[in-house]
Design a protein around this motif. Structure first.
Motif, PDB file in Angstrom:
ATOM      1  N   GLY A 163     -44.341 -93.722  27.379  1.00 35.73           N
ATOM      2  CA  GLY A 163     -43.600 -92.489  27.159  1.00 35.73           C
ATOM      3  C   GLY A 163     -43.741 -91.488  28.279  1.00 35.73           C
ATOM      4  N   SER A 164     -44.688 -91.712  29.181  1.00 37.39           N
ATOM      5  CA  SER A 164     -44.897 -90.800  30.302  1.00 37.39           C
ATOM      6  C   SER A 164     -44.048 -91.202  31.500  1.00 37.39           C
ATOM      7  CB  SER A 164     -46.372 -90.782  30.709  1.00 37.39           C
ATOM      8  OG  SER A 164     -47.175 -90.272  29.673  1.00 37.39           O
ATOM      9  N   VAL A 165     -43.877 -90.238  32.388  1.00 40.03           N
ATOM     10  CA  VAL A 165     -43.167 -90.463  33.644  1.00 40.03           C
ATOM     11  C   VAL A 165     -44.126 -90.126  34.779  1.00 40.03           C
ATOM     12  CG1 VAL A 165     -41.259 -89.721  35.108  1.00 40.03           C
ATOM     13  CG2 VAL A 165     -40.908 -89.979  32.646  1.00 40.03           C
ATOM     14  N   VAL A 166     -44.273 -91.052  35.716  1.00 37.19           N
ATOM     15  CA  VAL A 166     -45.124 -90.845  36.880  1.00 37.19           C
ATOM     16  C   VAL A 166     -44.231 -90.632  38.100  1.00 37.19           C
ATOM     17  CG1 VAL A 166     -46.924 -91.821  38.346  1.00 37.19           C
ATOM     18  CG2 VAL A 166     -46.908 -92.317  35.893  1.00 37.19           C
ATOM     19  N   LYS A 167     -44.530 -89.587  38.864  1.00 38.63           N
ATOM     20  CA  LYS A 167     -43.781 -89.305  40.080  1.00 38.63           C
ATOM     21  C   LYS A 167     -44.729 -89.429  41.275  1.00 38.63           C
ATOM     22  CE  LYS A 167     -40.657 -86.224  37.579  1.00 38.63           C
ATOM     23  NZ  LYS A 167     -40.047 -84.871  37.475  1.00 38.63           N
ATOM     24  N   LEU A 168     -44.305 -90.231  42.258  1.00 40.54           N
ATOM     25  CA  LEU A 168     -45.128 -90.485  43.435  1.00 40.54           C
ATOM     26  C   LEU A 168     -44.346 -90.154  44.699  1.00 40.54           C
ATOM     27  CD1 LEU A 168     -46.455 -94.021  42.406  1.00 40.54           C
ATOM     28  CD2 LEU A 168     -47.714 -91.873  42.247  1.00 40.54           C
ATOM     29  N   THR A 221     -45.416 -85.738  30.493  1.00 35.08           N
ATOM     30  CA  THR A 221     -45.342 -86.213  29.113  1.00 35.08           C
ATOM     31  C   THR A 221     -44.315 -85.368  28.371  1.00 35.08           C
ATOM     32  OG1 THR A 221     -47.037 -84.729  28.206  1.00 35.08           O
ATOM     33  CG2 THR A 221     -47.805 -86.763  29.253  1.00 35.08           C
ATOM     34  N   SER A 222     -44.166 -85.623  27.089  1.00 33.96           N
ATOM     35  CA  SER A 222     -43.197 -84.847  26.310  1.00 33.96           C
ATOM     36  C   SER A 222     -43.611 -83.389  26.187  1.00 33.96           C
ATOM     37  CB  SER A 222     -43.043 -85.455  24.913  1.00 33.96           C
ATOM     38  OG  SER A 222     -44.286 -85.457  24.232  1.00 33.96           O
ATOM     39  N   GLU A 223     -44.891 -83.102  26.354  1.00 34.59           N
ATOM     40  CA  GLU A 223     -45.403 -81.752  26.116  1.00 34.59           C
ATOM     41  C   GLU A 223     -45.851 -81.011  27.366  1.00 34.59           C
ATOM     42  OE1 GLU A 223     -48.526 -82.210  23.291  1.00 34.59           O
ATOM     43  OE2 GLU A 223     -47.165 -82.604  21.613  1.00 34.59           O
TER      44      GLU A 223
END
Length: 291
Positions: A163-168, A221-223
């Motif tokens: 559910g998380s998004v990782v940005k690199l 994350t969503s929060e």
């Protein structure tokens, strides 16, 4: 959908690694990952010793070449699914972790993974699957997969989960994404040097953002949004993560740096990801409600 098997691994992140898969932005991939010890420890009779090749820890599946990824872009990885193996290991080794000077011989504990729990003796611990290693090729040199940095790598951050998004940040053409070192469960800090280390199957979706330049990894994350920084000097890592967060709030809320700094002090949480790798990783949590 593409699928990468766990026999395609690297042990250091470098622009000299040959890609094992070419994808387009928007593609989904299933990635099989190896555990941090390369599946060489599977019973409590086996343990780390002087014969273990420590240059072969944290194998990362990849690298994946992302077409159109250019230096200055950001790779955006959405984590769709993590499926765990049926067991994981926790390891003690002299010198490992915060209290490693109190450990005089290595020890292995094997935990069954079943019914959404990791079984520690008679305790049923709720699973919290997360990805320990996720990164791209750095601009210069080769960084072992056991070390975190601006390129990502061994971030050991519990928020890197389903559910998380990782940005690199992208440093080289194609980015050369690789991931591995999944934990079925890990506490903040990873104080003994390992979580519940296990093989896994991960489904991700990879996109690009050419208009969003970042210096170090970000996890959303969503929060909340987490601004990460890794450094040999923990104080400097803390300072950098804080500056990223304050600058982001200033930009999004159209506040002066001073006002954003004050707001950050009363709503943001400074947290530790891990303190056991050669570089320490910290994160500043910014609640989305203030953005």
């Amino acid at each position: 959908m593409y699928r990468l098997k766990r026999d395609s691994v690297i042990y250091e992140m470098s622009k000299n690694n040959e890609p094992v898969l070419y994808i387009n932005p928007g593609d989904k991939i299933i990635v099989e990952t190896e555990d941090c010890f390369g599946h060489k420890i599977t019973s409590e009779d086996q343990r780390l010793g002087e014969d273990f090749d420590f240059s072969k820890v944290n194998p990362a599946t990849g690298p994946i070449y992302i077409r159109n990824a250019k230096p200055g872009d950001s790779v955006v990885i959405e984590i769709k699914r993590i499926e765990l193996d049926t067991h994981g290991v926790v390891e003690l080794y002299p010198g490992f972790g915060l209290l490693g000077d109190n450990i005089y011989e290595s020890r292995t504990k094997v935990l069954r993974i079943e019914s959404n729990h990791a079984i520690f003796d008679t305790m049923q611990l709720d699973l919290k699957p997360m990805i320990g290693v996720i990164g791209v090729a750095p601009l210069q040199g080769a960084v072992p997969c056991g070390i975190p940095g601006a390129h990502g790598g061994n971030l050991d951050t519990v928020e890197i989960t389903v559910g998380s998004v990782v940005k690199l940040p992208v440093f080289v053409d194609g980015a050369l994404l690789a991931l591995g070192d999944v934990h079925a469960l890990m506490g903040q800090g990873e104080i003994c040097g390992t979580g519940v280390e296990t093989r896994a199957l991960i489904e991700i979706e990879v996109t690009l953002d050419a208009n969003y330049h970042i210096n170090e990894p970000i996890v959303e994350t969503s929060e909340a949004i987490y601004f990460l920084s890794s450094n040999e000097n923990l104080d400097l890592a803390i300072k950098n993560a804080t500056k990223y967060a304050v600058s982001h709030i200033s930009e999004k809320r159209k506040l002066s740096f001073e006002e954003a700094y004050m707001l950050s002090s009363i709503v943001c949480d400074l947290q530790i990801s891990q303190v056991v790798n050669p570089l320490k990783t910290v994160k500043m949590k910014v609640p989305k409600s203030v953005l």
